[in-house]
Design an enzyme around this catalytic site. Structure first.
Site, PDB file in Angstrom:
ATOM      1  N   ASN A 112       0.698  -1.116  -0.060  1.00  0.00           N
ATOM      2  CA  ASN A 112       0.044   0.109  -0.106  1.00  0.00           C
ATOM      3  C   ASN A 112       0.828   1.406   0.253  1.00  0.00           C
ATOM      4  O   ASN A 112       0.707   2.275  -0.559  1.00  0.00           O
ATOM      5  CB  ASN A 112      -0.918  -0.079   1.175  1.00  0.00           C
ATOM      6  CG  ASN A 112      -1.799   1.186   1.289  1.00  0.00           C
ATOM      7  OD1 ASN A 112      -1.475   2.176   1.837  1.00  0.00           O
ATOM      8  ND2 ASN A 112      -2.960   1.067   0.749  1.00  0.00           N
ATOM      9  N   GLU A 153     -11.713  -4.292  -6.663  1.00  0.00           N
ATOM     10  CA  GLU A 153     -12.523  -4.722  -7.728  1.00  0.00           C
ATOM     11  C   GLU A 153     -11.957  -5.312  -8.956  1.00  0.00           C
ATOM     12  O   GLU A 153     -12.554  -6.216  -9.777  1.00  0.00           O
ATOM     13  CB  GLU A 153     -13.621  -3.555  -8.118  1.00  0.00           C
ATOM     14  CG  GLU A 153     -14.569  -2.950  -7.138  1.00  0.00           C
ATOM     15  CD  GLU A 153     -15.302  -1.899  -7.631  1.00  0.00           C
ATOM     16  OE1 GLU A 153     -15.250  -1.313  -8.621  1.00  0.00           O
ATOM     17  OE2 GLU A 153     -16.348  -1.425  -6.610  1.00  0.00           O
ATOM     18  N   ASN A 197      -1.191   1.392   7.097  1.00  0.00           N
ATOM     19  CA  ASN A 197      -1.326   2.058   5.694  1.00  0.00           C
ATOM     20  C   ASN A 197      -0.475   3.068   5.489  1.00  0.00           C
ATOM     21  O   ASN A 197       0.715   2.869   4.770  1.00  0.00           O
ATOM     22  CB  ASN A 197      -2.754   2.736   5.801  1.00  0.00           C
ATOM     23  CG  ASN A 197      -3.210   3.349   4.591  1.00  0.00           C
ATOM     24  OD1 ASN A 197      -2.549   3.997   3.822  1.00  0.00           O
ATOM     25  ND2 ASN A 197      -4.447   2.979   4.217  1.00  0.00           N
ATOM     26  N   ASP A 245      -4.190   8.040   6.170  1.00  0.00           N
ATOM     27  CA  ASP A 245      -3.964   7.383   5.094  1.00  0.00           C
ATOM     28  C   ASP A 245      -2.527   7.689   4.710  1.00  0.00           C
ATOM     29  O   ASP A 245      -1.499   7.240   5.434  1.00  0.00           O
ATOM     30  CB  ASP A 245      -4.726   7.933   3.820  1.00  0.00           C
ATOM     31  CG  ASP A 245      -5.076   7.093   2.700  1.00  0.00           C
ATOM     32  OD1 ASP A 245      -3.990   6.344   2.327  1.00  0.00           O
ATOM     33  OD2 ASP A 245      -6.114   6.982   1.786  1.00  0.00           O
TER      34      ASP A 245
END
Length: 303
Positions: free
Chosen positions: A133, A153, A189, A233
């Site tokens: 990430n 997805e 993260n 984040d």
């Protein structure tokens, strides 16, 4: 229909309040009379800014699977790379290569200035990574990589971890050793370190905490402690050691003691990442949902 209208009114009201929220700067970190400027918008979701030696920024437009370059001198953007492995977090190494968390196939890439890629990592002990990430590279070249599991997805594989959790990893400067350095995280993260390579910060967005570590010999970590009880984040840091965190409330700034000393509201649903850019590293470059932003600072970044 009434519910939809009400939802729209609430959304517009919230958007307006975000847009008109005031910048808070308790320690005079921002240049006098500086204003937040939107550079460009229309992206799918912006992430992972990496700064070149000249101060230009490469950032990812993850849903559109590309890396974009922003030029500090022209203030314009252009596509640098298509088919970018769904790159997320990125960092520039000492040789000027972009190291990218290409989580389309659970990989870590090195990308040269022509857009040629080399796969550095895709597994740990023979098992696929969850999906790298974000990363930070110390001045000596040691890399720290967060590997949370976010179901994508676009994955063609099962969204099940082959690892036994979501961990923090170290890749040695010679790229011969790859090991876990913290296996007690929920969902690591954002990550950043100090200019001297002695301190590391890791945001555990799953636990709503930012941890602080001492970096010791050979890159091992010790003295883990909670720096602040909130998640983030992407993150960056300035030369004073102030930490810049991101999320739903724009950019929040904390000093070395974990005290909030600043807030830069961003008129987007989510602020994903932030970095110091420009030749003098005094332009704070911000990736946020569909747009990218900048604001001039008095303080400068350290990488």
């Amino acid at each position: 229909m009434k519910r939809n209208i009400l939802s729209a009114i609430i959304f517009l009201s919230l958007s307006s309040s975000i847009t008109h929220a005031q910048i808070v700067d308790k320690k005079n970190l921002i240049e006098k009379n500086a204003q937040l400027e939107k550079i460009a918008d229309g992206f799918g979701f912006t992430e992972g800014p990496a700064v070149s030696r000249l101060g230009d920024v490469y950032f990812s437009d993850q849903p559109n699977n590309r890396i974009i370059k922003w030029s500090f001198f022209t203030n314009k953007t252009e596509v640098f790379m298509e088919d970018a492995g769904r790159s997320n977090g990125m960092f520039m190494d000492r040789e000027g290569n972009i190291i990218a968390c290409a989580d389309e196939n659970n990989q870590l890439w090195s990308i040269d200035d022509k857009g040629n890629k080399t796969v550095l990592l895709e597994a740990y002990q023979g098992k696929k990574l969850n999906g790298p990430n974000d990363l930070y590279i110390t001045p000596s070249g040691t890399m720290y990589i967060t590997d949370p599991l976010y179901k994508r997805e676009y994955w063609t594989r099962d969204a099940v971890s082959e690892q036994n959790g979501e961990h923090l990893y170290l890749l040695s400067a010679d790229r011969l050793q790859f090991m876990r350095v913290d296996d007690k995280l929920v969902k690591p993260n954002g990550i950043v370190g100090t200019y001297d390579g002695k301190t590391l910060y890791v945001a555990d967005i799953g636990a709503e905490k930012v941890y602080k570590y001492d970096i010791i010999e050979d890159g091992f970590l010790t003295n883990r402690e909670v720096f602040i009880n909130r998640g983030s984040d992407g993150m960056t840091i300035d030369y004073r050691g102030n930490l810049y965190l991101t999320g739903a409330d724009g950019v929040k700034i904390y000093n070395r003691k974990g005290e909030e000393i600043g807030h830069i509201p961003i008129p987007e649903k989510w602020t994903a990442n932030v970095v110091f850019a420009g030749p003098d590293r005094k332009t704070l470059f911000i990736t946020a949902s569909e747009g990218i932003y900048k604001i001039r600072m008095k303080v400068y970044g350290t990488y």
